[in-house]
Design a protein around this motif. Structure first.
Motif, PDB file in Angstrom:
ATOM      1  N   VAL A 192       1.056  -1.136  -0.052  1.00  0.00           N
ATOM      2  CA  VAL A 192      -0.340   0.120  -0.022  1.00  0.00           C
ATOM      3  C   VAL A 192       0.951   1.342  -0.194  1.00  0.00           C
ATOM      4  O   VAL A 192       0.584   2.023  -0.833  1.00  0.00           O
ATOM      5  CB  VAL A 192      -1.042  -0.044   1.237  1.00  0.00           C
ATOM      6  N   ILE A 193       1.361   1.293   0.978  1.00  0.00           N
ATOM      7  CA  ILE A 193       2.599   2.053   1.161  1.00  0.00           C
ATOM      8  C   ILE A 193       3.135   2.629  -0.653  1.00  0.00           C
ATOM      9  O   ILE A 193       3.212   3.987  -0.871  1.00  0.00           O
ATOM     10  CB  ILE A 193       4.169   2.051   1.832  1.00  0.00           C
ATOM     11  N   ALA A 194       3.399   1.611  -1.054  1.00  0.00           N
ATOM     12  CA  ALA A 194       4.517   1.824  -2.650  1.00  0.00           C
ATOM     13  C   ALA A 194       3.418   2.409  -3.558  1.00  0.00           C
ATOM     14  O   ALA A 194       3.766   2.929  -4.849  1.00  0.00           O
ATOM     15  CB  ALA A 194       5.323   0.123  -2.967  1.00  0.00           C
ATOM     16  N   ALA A 195       2.154   1.784  -3.284  1.00  0.00           N
ATOM     17  CA  ALA A 195       1.464   2.222  -4.183  1.00  0.00           C
ATOM     18  C   ALA A 195       1.173   4.111  -3.970  1.00  0.00           C
ATOM     19  O   ALA A 195       0.877   4.708  -4.902  1.00  0.00           O
ATOM     20  CB  ALA A 195      -0.041   1.477  -4.026  1.00  0.00           C
ATOM     21  N   VAL A 196       0.601   3.627  -2.796  1.00  0.00           N
ATOM     22  CA  VAL A 196       0.110   5.407  -2.493  1.00  0.00           C
ATOM     23  C   VAL A 196       1.739   6.165  -2.922  1.00  0.00           C
ATOM     24  O   VAL A 196       1.184   7.157  -3.538  1.00  0.00           O
ATOM     25  CB  VAL A 196       0.206   5.354  -1.054  1.00  0.00           C
ATOM     26  N   SER A 197       2.478   6.047  -2.943  1.00  0.00           N
ATOM     27  CA  SER A 197       3.805   6.477  -3.271  1.00  0.00           C
ATOM     28  C   SER A 197       3.765   6.643  -4.521  1.00  0.00           C
ATOM     29  O   SER A 197       4.456   8.059  -5.163  1.00  0.00           O
ATOM     30  CB  SER A 197       4.989   6.127  -2.608  1.00  0.00           C
ATOM     31  N   GLY A 198       3.826   5.612  -5.297  1.00  0.00           N
ATOM     32  CA  GLY A 198       3.557   6.144  -6.761  1.00  0.00           C
ATOM     33  C   GLY A 198       2.733   6.621  -7.406  1.00  0.00           C
ATOM     34  O   GLY A 198       3.006   7.580  -8.286  1.00  0.00           O
ATOM     35  N   PHE A 199       1.289   6.786  -6.851  1.00  0.00           N
ATOM     36  CA  PHE A 199       0.427   7.505  -6.908  1.00  0.00           C
ATOM     37  C   PHE A 199       1.105   9.082  -7.290  1.00  0.00           C
ATOM     38  O   PHE A 199       0.978  10.285  -7.966  1.00  0.00           O
ATOM     39  CB  PHE A 199      -0.729   7.313  -6.539  1.00  0.00           C
ATOM     40  N   VAL A 200       1.595   8.862  -5.373  1.00  0.00           N
ATOM     41  CA  VAL A 200       2.192  10.189  -5.155  1.00  0.00           C
ATOM     42  C   VAL A 200       3.407  11.189  -6.537  1.00  0.00           C
ATOM     43  O   VAL A 200       2.909  12.378  -7.332  1.00  0.00           O
ATOM     44  CB  VAL A 200       2.840  11.160  -4.211  1.00  0.00           C
ATOM     45  N   ALA A 201       3.896  10.709  -7.502  1.00  0.00           N
ATOM     46  CA  ALA A 201       5.128  10.358  -8.437  1.00  0.00           C
ATOM     47  C   ALA A 201       4.770  10.737  -9.302  1.00  0.00           C
ATOM     48  O   ALA A 201       5.367  11.991  -9.842  1.00  0.00           O
ATOM     49  CB  ALA A 201       6.364   9.137  -7.459  1.00  0.00           C
ATOM     50  N   ASP A 202       3.609  10.420 -10.115  1.00  0.00           N
ATOM     51  CA  ASP A 202       2.893  10.414 -10.804  1.00  0.00           C
ATOM     52  C   ASP A 202       2.321  11.962 -11.253  1.00  0.00           C
ATOM     53  O   ASP A 202       2.364  12.301 -12.893  1.00  0.00           O
ATOM     54  CB  ASP A 202       2.041   9.131 -11.046  1.00  0.00           C
ATOM     55  N   LEU A 203       1.905  11.913  -9.909  1.00  0.00           N
ATOM     56  CA  LEU A 203       0.469  13.208 -10.533  1.00  0.00           C
ATOM     57  C   LEU A 203       2.057  14.706  -9.971  1.00  0.00           C
ATOM     58  O   LEU A 203       1.213  15.222 -10.532  1.00  0.00           O
ATOM     59  CB  LEU A 203       0.053  13.708  -8.679  1.00  0.00           C
ATOM     60  N   THR A 204       2.703  13.980  -9.453  1.00  0.00           N
ATOM     61  CA  THR A 204       3.494  15.510  -9.373  1.00  0.00           C
ATOM     62  C   THR A 204       5.038  15.594 -10.634  1.00  0.00           C
ATOM     63  O   THR A 204       5.627  16.199 -10.366  1.00  0.00           O
ATOM     64  CB  THR A 204       4.310  15.335  -8.426  1.00  0.00           C
ATOM     65  N   ARG A 205       4.808  14.275 -10.873  1.00  0.00           N
ATOM     66  CA  ARG A 205       5.662  14.504 -12.586  1.00  0.00           C
ATOM     67  C   ARG A 205       5.302  15.998 -13.831  1.00  0.00           C
ATOM     68  O   ARG A 205       4.326  15.918 -13.667  1.00  0.00           O
ATOM     69  CB  ARG A 205       5.532  13.045 -13.274  1.00  0.00           C
ATOM     70  N   PRO A 206       6.742  16.293 -14.664  1.00  0.00           N
ATOM     71  CA  PRO A 206       6.140  17.007 -14.880  1.00  0.00           C
ATOM     72  C   PRO A 206       5.177  16.773 -16.192  1.00  0.00           C
ATOM     73  O   PRO A 206       5.713  15.612 -16.417  1.00  0.00           O
ATOM     74  CB  PRO A 206       7.386  17.577 -14.871  1.00  0.00           C
ATOM     75  N   ARG A 207       4.694  17.470 -16.881  1.00  0.00           N
ATOM     76  CA  ARG A 207       3.633  17.103 -17.672  1.00  0.00           C
ATOM     77  C   ARG A 207       2.715  18.202 -18.557  1.00  0.00           C
ATOM     78  O   ARG A 207       3.465  18.949 -18.198  1.00  0.00           O
ATOM     79  CB  ARG A 207       2.158  16.102 -17.325  1.00  0.00           C
ATOM     80  N   ALA A 208       2.559  17.699 -20.033  1.00  0.00           N
ATOM     81  CA  ALA A 208       2.367  19.362 -20.242  1.00  0.00           C
ATOM     82  C   ALA A 208       0.870  19.802 -19.920  1.00  0.00           C
ATOM     83  O   ALA A 208       0.070  18.952 -19.455  1.00  0.00           O
ATOM     84  CB  ALA A 208       2.225  19.107 -21.982  1.00  0.00           C
ATOM     85  N   GLY A 209       1.178  20.465 -19.962  1.00  0.00           N
ATOM     86  CA  GLY A 209      -0.196  21.595 -19.435  1.00  0.00           C
ATOM     87  C   GLY A 209      -0.087  21.455 -18.161  1.00  0.00           C
ATOM     88  O   GLY A 209      -1.301  22.270 -16.831  1.00  0.00           O
ATOM     89  N   VAL A 210       0.226  21.501 -17.334  1.00  0.00           N
ATOM     90  CA  VAL A 210       0.168  20.585 -15.469  1.00  0.00           C
ATOM     91  C   VAL A 210       1.366  20.810 -14.778  1.00  0.00           C
ATOM     92  O   VAL A 210       2.507  20.280 -15.075  1.00  0.00           O
ATOM     93  CB  VAL A 210      -0.377  19.564 -15.200  1.00  0.00           C
ATOM     94  N   ARG A 211       1.366  21.884 -14.059  1.00  0.00           N
ATOM     95  CA  ARG A 211       2.404  22.170 -13.044  1.00  0.00           C
ATOM     96  C   ARG A 211       2.184  22.192 -11.882  1.00  0.00           C
ATOM     97  O   ARG A 211       2.270  23.145 -11.407  1.00  0.00           O
ATOM     98  CB  ARG A 211       3.822  22.887 -13.151  1.00  0.00           C
ATOM     99  N   PRO A 212       2.037  20.987 -10.742  1.00  0.00           N
ATOM    100  CA  PRO A 212       1.389  21.438  -9.564  1.00  0.00           C
ATOM    101  C   PRO A 212       2.095  21.918  -8.668  1.00  0.00           C
ATOM    102  O   PRO A 212       3.355  22.073  -8.762  1.00  0.00           O
ATOM    103  CB  PRO A 212       1.223  19.751  -8.969  1.00  0.00           C
ATOM    104  N   LEU A 213       1.780  23.104  -7.117  1.00  0.00           N
ATOM    105  CA  LEU A 213       3.115  24.033  -7.639  1.00  0.00           C
ATOM    106  C   LEU A 213       3.081  23.032  -5.382  1.00  0.00           C
ATOM    107  O   LEU A 213       3.930  23.297  -4.822  1.00  0.00           O
ATOM    108  CB  LEU A 213       2.192  25.212  -6.398  1.00  0.00           C
ATOM    109  N   ALA A 214       2.452  22.084  -4.997  1.00  0.00           N
ATOM    110  CA  ALA A 214       2.560  21.392  -3.916  1.00  0.00           C
ATOM    111  C   ALA A 214       2.162  19.806  -3.760  1.00  0.00           C
ATOM    112  O   ALA A 214       0.852  19.502  -5.083  1.00  0.00           O
ATOM    113  CB  ALA A 214       2.385  22.486  -2.499  1.00  0.00           C
TER     114      ALA A 214
END
Length: 300
Positions: free
Chosen positions: A43-65
């Protein structure tokens, strides 16, 4: 789309993620299964992977935190305990990995309660509220005099472990007869023998005798627990959230009647379904992200 934070809300069955704007608007919503059956490390690995995917740079989206909301006893630095996942003292860094953004870890239900205060019914001039999501498990966000109350050790709001029938069925927490063992989505489904509580609600509405018994017992358990809470904390409003609350009138109408019947000498508080629906937790995780960003900016 730069004025957003990444947010993840971890539930016992699914994880919700996306990008949350300051006004609570959710963009890029995504849902992933929570691999609870595979153990706490998975579960920890799945959560960490989800967080990493969302914070990874992508076209048109740059989260601040990034904000992450998880169940159990949580501090800013640790997921101290979670009966749902078997966690004990998991450092926040285990979830955020190498993410180089301001980040905040918080309690899922308390974060959803903050979203309810900011965007939902609880923010409409009501000072004393219980926000009660009913999903895989049950816990509450306690609002007293307009502010969230965590208690002396952070355990306030564990409504799901109020013993409604002290000699009743076993609960995963080690007690017997807990509210959650009768009225959580998982309990309702398991007690009938289907995968989802919604199926029990549907069958009960069609007149299935066993489904009506299981659902009726769940509503009665909720009435007992909420009567106890009402007599202790005297809320003006109880707001129901989570997947089970999507049952709407099938839940709220009999619950109001039974709660009133358990409070013979005083009026029952108003009971409503959250208009934020199942997204309250994700919106609350977004608030965690915005708070992390403000904290960094404030210290600079």
């Amino acid at each position: 789309m730069n004025d957003v934070v990444a947010a993840v809300d971890v539930g016992g069955t699914t994880m919700k993620g996306g990008f949350v704007a300051r006004d609570g608007t959710i963009h890029g919503f995504e849902r992933r299964p929570t691999p609870r059956a595979e153990g706490p490390d998975r579960v920890i690995a799945a959560v960490s992977g989800f967080v990493a995917d969302l914070t990874r740079p992508r076209a048109g989206v740059r989260p601040l935190a990034v904000g992450l909301a998880v169940p159990g006893l949580v501090t800013a630095r640790h997921a101290v305990f979670s009966a749902a996942f078997g966690w004990r003292d998991v450092p926040a860094a285990s979830f955020f990995g190498d993410v180089e953004l301001p980040a905040a870890l918080g309690h899922d239900v308390r974060s959803a309660g903050e979203a309810e205060l900011a965007y939902g019914e609880g923010g409409r001039g009501v000072q004393d509220v219980l926000y009660l999501p009913i999903g895989t498990g049950i816990a509450g966000a306690v609002v007293l005099s307009g502010a969230l109350y965590g208690g002396a050790g952070g355990w306030a709001g564990q409504v799901g472990h109020i013993p409604v029938w002290p000699d009743g069925v076993a609960c995963g927490c080690g007690q017997r007869g807990c509210l959650g063992a009768y009225a959580s989505g998982r309990a309702v489904a398991e007690r009938y023998g289907v995968e989802r509580a919604e199926e029990v609600v549907r069958l009960a509405a069609q007149g299935d005798v066993r489904a009506r018994a299981v659902w009726g017992e769940a509503v009665e358990a909720l009435a007992l627990a909420l009567a106890t809470y009402t007599l202790v904390a005297d809320p003006a409003l109880i707001v129901l959230g989570g997947g089970v609350a999507l049952a709407g009138d099938a839940l709220v109408v009999p619950l109001r009647e039974r709660l009133a019947g358990r409070l013979a000498f005083r009026a029952a508080p108003e009971v409503r379904v959250s208009r934020l629906g199942a997204m309250a937790g994700l919106m609350g995780a977004g608030l965690l992200g915005w708070r992390a960003l403000s904290g960094v900016q404030g210290s600079g």
